[in-house]
Design an enzyme around this catalytic site. Structure first.
Site, short mmCIF file in Angstrom:
data_model
loop_
_atom_site.label_atom_id
_atom_site.label_comp_id
_atom_site.label_asym_id
_atom_site.label_seq_id
_atom_site.Cartn_x
_atom_site.Cartn_y
_atom_site.Cartn_z
N CYS A 1 14.66 7.63 -1.15
CA CYS A 1 14.86 9.05 -0.83
C CYS A 1 13.59 9.70 -0.29
CB CYS A 1 15.31 9.79 -2.09
SG CYS A 1 14.07 9.77 -3.42
N ARG B 1 24.00 31.67 7.41
CA ARG B 1 23.70 33.08 7.67
C ARG B 1 22.30 33.25 8.24
NH1 ARG B 1 24.77 35.29 1.78
NH2 ARG B 1 23.31 33.58 1.50
N GLU C 1 17.24 25.92 -6.76
CA GLU C 1 16.94 24.78 -5.90
C GLU C 1 17.41 23.54 -6.64
OE1 GLU C 1 12.87 24.59 -4.63
OE2 GLU C 1 12.86 26.76 -4.40
N GLY D 1 19.55 21.69 -13.69
CA GLY D 1 20.27 22.74 -12.98
C GLY D 1 20.74 23.85 -13.91
N GLU E 1 2.06 0.31 12.13
CA GLU E 1 2.55 1.68 11.89
C GLU E 1 1.95 2.74 12.81
OE1 GLU E 1 3.06 -0.32 9.34
OE2 GLU E 1 4.76 0.44 8.21
N ARG F 1 -2.52 -6.58 8.42
CA ARG F 1 -1.14 -6.09 8.51
C ARG F 1 -0.83 -5.78 9.97
NH1 ARG F 1 1.88 -1.32 5.03
NH2 ARG F 1 3.94 -1.78 5.83
N TYR G 1 -1.39 3.35 13.56
CA TYR G 1 -2.75 3.86 13.29
C TYR G 1 -3.71 3.33 14.38
CZ TYR G 1 -0.94 5.39 8.76
OH TYR G 1 -0.21 6.02 7.77
N GLN H 1 11.62 11.49 -1.65
CA GLN H 1 11.47 12.87 -2.09
C GLN H 1 10.22 13.12 -2.92
OE1 GLN H 1 15.51 14.12 -3.06
NE2 GLN H 1 14.64 15.89 -4.08
N HIS I 1 4.85 5.42 12.92
CA HIS I 1 5.36 6.58 12.16
C HIS I 1 6.12 7.56 13.04
CE1 HIS I 1 3.77 5.29 8.46
NE2 HIS I 1 2.51 5.60 8.68
N GLU I 2 5.85 7.56 14.32
CA GLU I 2 6.48 8.55 15.20
C GLU I 2 7.87 8.14 15.68
OE1 GLU I 2 3.04 7.76 17.53
OE2 GLU I 2 4.18 7.48 19.36
N ALA J 1 6.48 -1.42 -2.01
CA ALA J 1 5.58 -0.31 -2.34
C ALA J 1 6.33 0.69 -3.20
CB ALA J 1 5.04 0.32 -1.07
N SER K 1 0.82 -1.21 0.00
CA SER K 1 0.00 0.00 0.00
C SER K 1 0.85 1.26 0.00
CB SER K 1 -0.89 0.00 1.25
OG SER K 1 -1.65 1.17 1.27
P1 NAP Z 1 20.88 24.84 -0.65
O1 NAP Z 1 20.04 23.81 -0.03
O2 NAP Z 1 20.26 25.93 -1.42
O3 NAP Z 1 21.78 25.47 0.51
C1 NAP Z 1 22.75 26.42 0.26
C2 NAP Z 1 23.35 26.88 1.59
O4 NAP Z 1 24.31 27.85 1.32
C3 NAP Z 1 22.37 27.47 2.52
O5 NAP Z 1 22.68 26.98 3.80
C4 NAP Z 1 22.61 28.97 2.43
O6 NAP Z 1 22.37 29.38 3.76
C5 NAP Z 1 24.04 29.06 2.01
N1 NAP Z 1 24.32 30.12 1.06
C6 NAP Z 1 23.65 30.43 -0.07
N2 NAP Z 1 24.26 31.48 -0.70
C7 NAP Z 1 25.32 31.81 0.04
C8 NAP Z 1 26.33 32.80 -0.08
N3 NAP Z 1 26.33 33.67 -1.11
N4 NAP Z 1 27.25 32.87 0.87
C9 NAP Z 1 27.27 32.03 1.91
N5 NAP Z 1 26.34 31.07 2.08
C10 NAP Z 1 25.38 30.97 1.15
O7 NAP Z 1 21.96 24.19 -1.59
P2 NAP Z 1 22.76 22.86 -1.41
O8 NAP Z 1 23.06 22.58 0.00
O9 NAP Z 1 23.90 22.99 -2.34
O10 NAP Z 1 21.77 21.79 -1.93
C11 NAP Z 1 21.31 21.89 -3.25
C12 NAP Z 1 20.06 21.10 -3.43
O11 NAP Z 1 20.39 19.73 -3.41
C13 NAP Z 1 19.01 21.29 -2.37
O12 NAP Z 1 18.14 22.36 -2.68
C14 NAP Z 1 18.31 19.99 -2.41
O13 NAP Z 1 17.28 20.00 -3.37
C15 NAP Z 1 19.35 19.01 -2.88
N6 NAP Z 1 19.84 18.17 -1.78
C16 NAP Z 1 19.01 17.76 -0.81
C17 NAP Z 1 19.49 16.96 0.20
C18 NAP Z 1 18.59 16.47 1.31
O14 NAP Z 1 17.45 16.86 1.44
N7 NAP Z 1 19.05 15.59 2.16
C19 NAP Z 1 20.79 16.60 0.22
C20 NAP Z 1 21.64 17.06 -0.77
C21 NAP Z 1 21.15 17.86 -1.78
P3 NAP Z 1 22.38 30.85 4.28
O15 NAP Z 1 21.88 31.69 3.15
O16 NAP Z 1 21.52 30.82 5.48
O17 NAP Z 1 23.80 31.09 4.64
FE1 SF4 Z 2 11.82 5.43 -4.02
FE2 SF4 Z 2 12.64 7.98 -3.96
FE3 SF4 Z 2 11.08 7.06 -5.93
FE4 SF4 Z 2 10.08 7.37 -3.49
S1 SF4 Z 2 10.84 8.99 -4.82
S2 SF4 Z 2 9.76 5.64 -4.83
S3 SF4 Z 2 11.79 6.75 -2.27
S4 SF4 Z 2 13.17 6.44 -5.48
#
Ligand code: NAP
Ligand code: SF4
Length: 662
Positions: free
Chosen positions: A339, A553, A645, A639, A166, A216, A168, A341, A254-255, A312, A26
């Site tokens: 992930c 920052r 982002e 990108g 889970e 389940r 519920y 995501q 879930h918690e 799933a 599910s």
């Molecule tokens: P991000 O998430 O946009 O973070 C960038 C960091 O840099 C922030 O902490 C920001 O914080 C700082 N920053 C931005 N401009 C700056 C500047 N001019 N000077 C100094 N600090 C600056 O980017 P990322 O960490 O490179 O990740 C990129 C993307 O990868 C994410 O948006 C996400 O989608 C993905 N990702 C996700 C995960 C996850 O969820 N586990 C893991 C890896 C990658 P301040 O502005 O507060 O300083």
């Molecule tokens: Fe798996 Fe990530 Fe796809 Fe979800 S988004 S089904 S966790 S690969």
């Protein structure tokens, strides 16, 4: 001789012959109450049935309005629902599959204004204290489960799954931690189990003898007051006695603060707990959680942990999981990388679920991959998530694709992500795309930084050149102590003992985790994982002796924008590892003394062996602009289009959609 003799062996459940041992478990898709829900769910489940899933369980439907998990009216009440569900069940049956309706009552996990529960105890992940159910409401709820089971027959389902794990409502009745009642529904286990056993007796009667009744239950609760191993066995045996045909299992509520489905959990980490149930009953038992490849599924069954496996998310990642196992081509499976995501994180932010590595999941009616009649020569520049997905999709449709890659491997930023502890699954995505590009004869020009001249003469050009890490952000950041996250994760530079991480986004967290683990791989071993997270024991954790400080920052706590359902794992890991976190920092400059900052109006110097810049990215789109200047039109994705982002989910989605449309 099949490669997967256990996985592909048939099994009989209540007189029905299932062709193999793979169930699609599910998954709430967000389509259940969607206006186009029936049509889209029919396409989604139909594709999985066609490709051999032996049994499909729907997303959870509540038997009444109080039990719905979100504000969406996903309630299985009233004959007016039957035609919509018929569209789904007919689609599955036409493809030779079987489908059960999952009935779930959220109890205190219902995220709306009127949650109810056996006792008025708020869960750690809820905002509202639930209303205590009266005796009359409990009996009415049981009646509603019965009515929903009866209605499922009219809707064409092959049976129901009653969700009792889970955390519920059913779990809440069973657990002494959440059930403090002193009437016949609370107190000793026999009383706490009365609610679920009554539901199962009534569901059995409502379904009739031929349909499948699945229950389940938790194989492992992981919460205070939850059922212990002996109580779980007792419950499993009671459910068998009253006519349950097959037991599905779940791990943890879930918690709980233990990763149970996130990538931090090793593959098949919990099936030993399922085995204890299997050994105690004679009906089939299904194992779940982090079973994501045919090999791992086969191993679970071969060692006798379960009779079937439930997948799933892996069925979101690849509709053809079973077909590929049958064909003896497991290397072609697009593996779920856990992930969350695009699936769970979408669901919990009220979007339709999909899959990061397969954006067609739940969008089958919107994104169609059709063969082309006029094959063209198409150039794709860059082989990160956007580039590899657009190239593979175009080539699968019949276009002649040339893929230019500046380095000597495909994958772009995925090659860095795969180095992070807990992101090893990213290797699978790279393997999948490498095979697909080969299968559809994409001409990959490695170590080739394409220029305008290389792209002249193609019928179409796609620019997926990705990003460049943001640099030159602090005066002095060209000091030798300063490194980019790319240098560290690619192994080009090694961080010293005392490290400052500038930037606390997804990559800042990833880098801090990478350095905290210091190359240790024991998290991949289920026993070491259990010890690390304190599963059934006091936690035993060891991290590298690096001194790590993260800076940002922005004010406030770090990691607020990490994944909704996985961010807590990263935050918890860094807390366990003792990583210091300073927010509200102003960067001044870097010199021999270290990084000069201002925080709370005070100047400070942070000394460090290595200062790692993780400050986001900027688009690398210079080639696109050069093409524009020459009047050559091109498509820009991933990108390279939008670095703000940097997001693999968006890049895969854009790649597949563009690939489907050209
Ligand atoms: P991000 O998430 O946009 O973070 C960038 C960091 O840099 C922030 O902490 C920001 O914080 C700082 N920053 C931005 N401009 C700056 C500047 N001019 N000077 C100094 N600090 C600056 O980017 P990322 O960490 O490179 O990740 C990129 C993307 O990868 C994410 O948006 C996400 O989608 C993905 N990702 C996700 C995960 C996850 O969820 N586990 C893991 C890896 C990658 P301040 O502005 O507060 O300083
Ligand atoms: Fe798996 Fe990530 Fe796809 Fe979800 S988004 S089904 S966790 S690969």
């Amino acid at each position: 001789m099949t490669m997967f003799p256990n996985l592909l062996a048939p099994i009989r459940v209540n007189g029905q012959d299932l062709p193999n041992r793979v169930m699609m478990g599910s998954m709430h898709t967000g389509l259940e109450a969607h206006p186009d829900g029936p049509k889209r769910l029919a396409a989604f489940y139909g594709a999985r049935a066609k490709a051999g899933a032996a049994l499909i369980i729907t997303g959870g439907w509540s038997p009444n309005i109080e039990g719905r998990i979100s504000k969406e009216p996903v309630c299985f009440q009233g004959p007016e629902l039957v035609p919509g569900h018929r569209i789904v069940t007919d689609a599955v049956h036409e493809e030779g599959g079987r489908i059960l309706l999952q009935l779930v009552h959220g109890g205190r996990y219902a995220f709306h204004e009127i949650p109810v529960a056996p006792s008025p105890i708020k869960s750690p992940i809820s905002r509202t204290i639930p209303v205590e159910m009266t005796d009359a409401i409990i009996r009415q709820t049981i009646d509603q489960f019965e009515s929903a089971a009866a209605l499922s027959v009219e809707a064409g389902y092959d049976g129901v799954e009653i969700m009792g794990s889970e955390g519920y409502l059913i779990s809440q009745f069973l657990s002494a931690g959440t059930n403090k009642r002193d009437d016949e529904w609370g107190g000793p286990l026999e009383n706490r189990a009365r609610f679920v056993l009554e539901i199962l007796i009534r569901a059995r009667a409502a379904l009739g003898a031929d349909k499948i009744l699945m229950y389940r239950l938790s194989a492992l609760e992981l919460v205070d007051g939850g059922l212990n191993a002996d109580e779980i066995i007792w419950l499993a045996r009671e459910t068998e006695k009253i006519g349950v045909d097959i037991l599905d299992t779940g791990i943890g509520w879930h918690e709980v603060q233990v990763p149970t489905i996130a990538a931090a959990a090793p593959r098949a980490a919990f099936t030993g707990h399922v085995r204890r149930i299997k050994e105690a009953v004679s009906i089939p038992v299904i194992a779940t959680n982090r079973i994501n490849t045919p090999d791992i599924a086969e191993a679970v069954l071969a060692r006798g942990d379960a009779d079937m496996v439930s997948l799933a998310r892996p069925f979101l990642a690849d509709a053809e999981f079973v077909a590929k196992a049958k064909a003896g081509t497991p290397e072609k499976v697009n593996v779920c990388i856990a992930c969350n995501q695009a699936c769970l994180d979408h669901y919990f932010s009220h979007q339709v679920s999909s899959c990061l590595v397969n954006p067609r999941a739940c969008f089958e009616t919107e994104i169609e991959i059709n063969p082309v009649t006029n094959a063209r020569r198409i150039a794709v520049v860059g082989s990160g998530p956007g580039g590899m997905s657009v190239a593979a999709t175009l080539a699968e449709r019949g276009h002649q694709v040339t893929l230019f890659e500046a380095s000597n491997r495909i994958g772009g930023q995925f090659n860095l992500a795969r180095m992070i502890p807990g992101k090893e699954e990213f290797n699978e995505t790279l393997r999948y795309f490498k095979n697909r590009l080969e299968e559809f004869s994409v001409d990959i020009k490695y170590s080739t930084r394409a220029g305008v001249a290389d792209l002249v003469g193609f019928d179409d050009v796609v620019i997926a050149t990705g990003i460049i890490p943001r640099s030159k952000i602090i005066p002095g950041d060209d000091y030798s102590s300063v490194a980019s996250y790319v240098d560290i994760l690619s192994g080009k530079r090694e961080a010293g003992k005392k490290v400052i991480v500038v930037g606390a986004g997804g990559i800042g967290f990833d880098v801090a985790i990478y350095l905290s683990y210091g190359g240790d791989k024991s998290h991949l071993d289920p026993d070491a994982f259990a010890a690390h997270w304190g599963v059934g024991q006091e936690p035993v954790r060891s991290f590298s002796d690096r001194d790590i400080t993260m800076l940002q920052r922005s004010p406030g706590s770090m990691g607020k924008r990490l994944g909704k359902t996985t961010g807590w794992v990263h935050r918890a890991e860094l807390a366990h590892a003792g990583v210091r976190q300073l927010s509200g920092v102003t960067y001044k400059n870097i010199d021999d003394a270290g990084l000069h900052i201002e925080i709370d109006g005070e100047g400070k110097i942070l000394s460090a062996d290595t200062i790692i810049i993780c400050a986001g990215q900027e688009s690398e789109n210079s080639l696109f602009h050069q093409l524009q200047e020459k009047g050559i039109t091109a498509h820009l994705i991933g990108g390279a289009k939008e670095a703000g982002e940097l997001d693999a989910e968006r890049a895969f989605d854009q790649g597949v959609r563009l690939g489907a449309s050209l």
